[in-house]
Design a protein around this motif. Structure first.
Motif, PDB file in Angstrom:
ATOM      1  N   LEU A  52      -4.503 -53.897  57.109  1.00 54.45           N
ATOM      2  CA  LEU A  52      -5.745 -54.108  57.954  1.00 54.45           C
ATOM      3  C   LEU A  52      -6.749 -53.166  57.584  1.00 54.45           C
ATOM      4  N   SER A  53      -6.106 -51.801  57.269  1.00 51.01           N
ATOM      5  CA  SER A  53      -7.080 -50.448  57.117  1.00 51.01           C
ATOM      6  C   SER A  53      -6.222 -49.729  56.359  1.00 51.01           C
ATOM      7  N   GLY A  54      -7.019 -48.867  55.732  1.00 49.51           N
ATOM      8  CA  GLY A  54      -6.199 -47.717  54.955  1.00 49.51           C
ATOM      9  C   GLY A  54      -5.446 -48.184  53.464  1.00 49.51           C
ATOM     10  N   MET A  55      -4.653 -47.692  52.966  1.00 48.20           N
ATOM     11  CA  MET A  55      -3.898 -48.024  51.633  1.00 48.20           C
ATOM     12  C   MET A  55      -2.602 -47.514  51.647  1.00 48.20           C
ATOM     13  N   TRP A  56      -1.772 -47.999  51.235  1.00 48.16           N
ATOM     14  CA  TRP A  56      -0.243 -47.532  50.637  1.00 48.16           C
ATOM     15  C   TRP A  56       0.005 -48.321  49.634  1.00 48.16           C
ATOM     16  N   HIS A  57       1.169 -48.064  49.234  1.00 51.21           N
ATOM     17  CA  HIS A  57       1.598 -48.701  47.756  1.00 51.21           C
ATOM     18  C   HIS A  57       3.456 -48.293  47.941  1.00 51.21           C
ATOM     19  N   TYR A  58       3.984 -48.939  47.229  1.00 48.87           N
ATOM     20  CA  TYR A  58       5.485 -48.657  46.930  1.00 48.87           C
ATOM     21  C   TYR A  58       5.810 -47.865  45.700  1.00 48.87           C
ATOM     22  N   ALA A  59       6.512 -46.868  45.733  1.00 45.32           N
ATOM     23  CA  ALA A  59       6.963 -45.933  44.771  1.00 45.32           C
ATOM     24  C   ALA A  59       7.221 -46.203  43.485  1.00 45.32           C
TER      25      ALA A  59
ATOM     26  N   GLU B 187      -7.748 -41.891  56.181  1.00 42.15           N
ATOM     27  CA  GLU B 187      -7.404 -42.317  57.153  1.00 42.15           C
ATOM     28  C   GLU B 187      -6.303 -42.871  57.788  1.00 42.15           C
ATOM     29  N   ASP B 188      -6.003 -43.478  58.705  1.00 40.36           N
ATOM     30  CA  ASP B 188      -4.733 -44.164  59.108  1.00 40.36           C
ATOM     31  C   ASP B 188      -4.651 -45.556  58.310  1.00 40.36           C
ATOM     32  N   THR B 189      -3.359 -45.825  57.977  1.00 42.90           N
ATOM     33  CA  THR B 189      -3.158 -47.214  57.485  1.00 42.90           C
ATOM     34  C   THR B 189      -2.548 -48.163  58.370  1.00 42.90           C
ATOM     35  N   ASP B 190      -3.226 -49.178  58.755  1.00 44.82           N
ATOM     36  CA  ASP B 190      -3.076 -50.144  59.813  1.00 44.82           C
ATOM     37  C   ASP B 190      -2.501 -51.338  59.259  1.00 44.82           C
TER      38      ASP B 190
END
Length: 170
Positions: A73-80, A111-114
């Motif tokens: 919904l917001s922010g960003m992440w990924h798999y290693a 920012e936080d990742t939602d």
């Protein structure tokens, strides 16, 4: 002609995420999470959570016994394992069963990742040396939330769950 209804629904089963509490750091050993349970069904092994990750959160590497639907919904992440495929606001990710990976929310995030995830089955978790460290499923999440709320003096979590399996007649 309408179909015969086995279960008559008198009202919608709905939650307003803006009105439900978020439980801060309910997973032992993992800091920087806010968890909101939405649906937990230990009988079918299906669970849906809203999770907000602070910058710098890294989850244990884990193996999925079933599929995952994951919305950012917001922010960003990924798999290693896939740093070239970051998941950003608006992304939907489908993971088939038998996936193995490690969730990374970069410390450089501003920012936080939602997120919202719907999972079937279990996450089998491993440490950095690939040793088994635990399992996460609908049942263990229910137990974890009960323990967390009791320990912290919080109101019990409100989420949707089907009834327990039983015989039709005794």
């Amino acid at each position: 002609m309408l179909p015969f209804l086995v279960h008559d629904h008198k009202e919608l089963l709905t939650l307003n995420m803006n009105e439900q509490p978020m439980y801060e750091d309910p997973l032992p050993g993992i800091k920087g999470l806010k968890v909101q349970p939405l649906f937990l069904d230990p009988a079918s092994g299906v669970w849906a959570l809203r999770v907000i990750f602070s910058p710098g959160v890294i989850l244990p590497r884990h193996y999925h016994t079933g599929s995952v639907h994951f919305w950012t919904l917001s922010g960003m992440w990924h798999y290693a394992e896939y740093p070239e495929q970051p998941q950003t606001a608006g992304c939907y990710l489908y993971e088939p069963g038998s996936s193995i990976h490690q969730f990374v929310c970069p410390a450089s995030n501003t920012e936080d990742t939602d997120t919202i995830m719907m999972v079937t089955g279990s996450n089998i978790n491993f440490d950095q040396d690939d040793n088994y460290v635990g399992m996460l499923d609908a049942n263990s999440i229910m137990a974890m939330l009960i323990h967390h709320c009791m320990e912290k003096g919080l109101e019990p979590a409100n989420y949707i769950t089907p009834g327990q399996a039983d015989y039709t007649a005794k």
